[in-house]
Design an enzyme around this catalytic site. Sequence first.
Site, PDB file in Angstrom:
ATOM      1  N   LYS A   1       4.016  10.653  12.814  1.00  0.00           N
ATOM      2  CA  LYS A   1       4.408   9.249  12.887  1.00  0.00           C
ATOM      3  C   LYS A   1       4.669   8.738  11.474  1.00  0.00           C
ATOM      4  O   LYS A   1       3.752   8.440  10.722  1.00  0.00           O
ATOM      5  CB  LYS A   1       3.328   8.404  13.550  1.00  0.00           C
ATOM      6  CG  LYS A   1       3.806   6.981  13.849  1.00  0.00           C
ATOM      7  CD  LYS A   1       2.808   5.961  13.321  1.00  0.00           C
ATOM      8  CE  LYS A   1       3.348   4.558  13.418  1.00  0.00           C
ATOM      9  NZ  LYS A   1       4.490   4.270  12.511  1.00  0.00           N
TER      10      LYS A   1
ATOM     11  N   GLU B   1      -5.366  -4.044  -5.292  1.00  0.00           N
ATOM     12  CA  GLU B   1      -4.129  -3.269  -5.338  1.00  0.00           C
ATOM     13  C   GLU B   1      -2.939  -4.180  -5.052  1.00  0.00           C
ATOM     14  O   GLU B   1      -2.900  -4.868  -4.041  1.00  0.00           O
ATOM     15  CB  GLU B   1      -4.170  -2.128  -4.318  1.00  0.00           C
ATOM     16  CG  GLU B   1      -2.986  -1.193  -4.434  1.00  0.00           C
ATOM     17  CD  GLU B   1      -3.075   0.001  -3.513  1.00  0.00           C
ATOM     18  OE1 GLU B   1      -2.689   1.103  -3.942  1.00  0.00           O
ATOM     19  OE2 GLU B   1      -3.511  -0.165  -2.358  1.00  0.00           O
TER      20      GLU B   1
ATOM     21  N   CYS C   1       0.773   5.053  -5.063  1.00  0.00           N
ATOM     22  CA  CYS C   1      -0.683   4.898  -4.995  1.00  0.00           C
ATOM     23  C   CYS C   1      -1.346   5.304  -6.297  1.00  0.00           C
ATOM     24  O   CYS C   1      -2.438   4.830  -6.613  1.00  0.00           O
ATOM     25  CB  CYS C   1      -1.249   5.693  -3.823  1.00  0.00           C
ATOM     26  SG  CYS C   1      -0.831   7.437  -3.852  1.00  0.00           S
TER      27      CYS C   1
ATOM     28  N   GLU D   1      -5.842   9.430   2.472  1.00  0.00           N
ATOM     29  CA  GLU D   1      -5.426   9.188   1.086  1.00  0.00           C
ATOM     30  C   GLU D   1      -5.019   7.723   1.027  1.00  0.00           C
ATOM     31  O   GLU D   1      -4.024   7.322   1.629  1.00  0.00           O
ATOM     32  CB  GLU D   1      -4.266  10.115   0.714  1.00  0.00           C
ATOM     33  CG  GLU D   1      -4.061  10.239  -0.781  1.00  0.00           C
ATOM     34  CD  GLU D   1      -3.152   9.162  -1.339  1.00  0.00           C
ATOM     35  OE1 GLU D   1      -3.706   8.194  -1.928  1.00  0.00           O
ATOM     36  OE2 GLU D   1      -1.940   9.255  -1.186  1.00  0.00           O
TER      37      GLU D   1
END
Length: 486
Positions: A179, A387, A287, A253
């Site tokens: 997905k 973030e 990231c 992750e």
Amino acid sequence: MKADADKPYRNLVNGAWIDASDGAVIENRNPADTSDIVSRHAAATADDAKAAVDAAAAAFPAWRDTPIGKRAAILERAAAYLDANADQFGHELAREEGKLLALGVGEVKRAAQTLRFYAIEGQTLTGETYPQDDPAMLVYSHREPLGVATAITPWNFPISIPARKIAPALITGNAVVFKPSSEAPLIALRLVEAFVEAGIPAGVLNLVIGPSSATGPAITADPRVRSVSFTGSTGAGEKIHRSLPITTRSQMELGGKNPLIVLADADLDTAAQLAVAGGFSLTGQACTGTSRVLVESSVKDAFIEKLAAKAAALKVGNGLDDGTKVGPLASAAQLKNVLDYIAIGKGEATLVAGGNQLTGGAYDKGYFVEPTVFADVSADARIAQEEIFGPVISVIEVADYDEAIAVANGVQYGLSAALVTNDFRYIQRFPHDVEAGTVKVNRTTTGNLVNAPFGGVKMSSTATFRESGRAGLDFFTQIKTVYLGR
């Protein structure tokens, strides 16, 4: 595979390209020019996702028993297909995600490299034999696949991240439900297309493109799914992780707030260029991107001057245009999030470069923001703790190496960290002192090798299994210990 003029690209379930069961369609638009519809895709429903799990579960036994050399040959042929079409697929990737064209082509080639790595490395995965006192008995272990594996992947590296999940899953004998993000679905489809062209059996690899709210539970909570590998936000990963059956493995992750530490002895031009490369390449949407720069007091002002000048010199524009160094943000939601954090930063710190949405002319068609640098940022400021996932760098002053380590470790994340110095004392200490899964010296925080493990600590990972490299094979296999007597 091509879509008909009036039909969308379809999902792949049990070897057949199928429309959504309710006929829904997703439009995939170019974030640099939202009038440009790159592709249209059938939007999978919960029923479609369940059918994909059904297909994978049914296909698993035969795939598990397929000789590994035949599995490896399929990965090799899929890699060759990607290489042969790298220019076309890289151009499509640049259009749908906003990435610079060279980076798009490079990412397709990296995905091919990943498939080749696992085609070879997967054939070296072995067990062990164990000494014991019974001469009439042999004791050994071997690794076997888990079963159905789900791969859920993001839009920022929409073919290289899927490749590093799907390749080790397939080579070890698992069947996969894939997905991808709906923000970059076409390149994900191209990866699956490569496997279809390579001759992968029906049901072994299934593609479901659609909203997570509809497809997510069907491909994660089903007890037949034995592993879920997810890359994305910490919040989404934590939600998935907590929802899984106890028999389902997770590999997460997640987010990062990655520091680049600049010590007083560093070459400041080099340090500023590393910050720019880590913080503004990919429009800060990585990231492992550099979001914090921790600079010793004695060189802070000189460093900020160099960093601000380099940021201001970057050309922002369409990733397909020559000379562009920073592309658009990937979506309207990304644009809003970054602008919200820039507004927060203006109230917390001193803006020294950028800080504006770009408008006028071609900029009005897309999601463009100037590369932004804040100075006088406190270690506990929101822009230093949360973030942002955009082209925003916070510069934090530190007195010395020890304070830099304390500030670097003073966030909930621990994905990547880098140090710029020529002092061997600190080069030697840094890997031990910093809390991060990837540690670099005199390099950017971004980037990792295909053949090296990748993952984070703290809230950047579940800290269970690493991705990439030989370690990436471990997640998709379990150890069986065998006692043979006579």
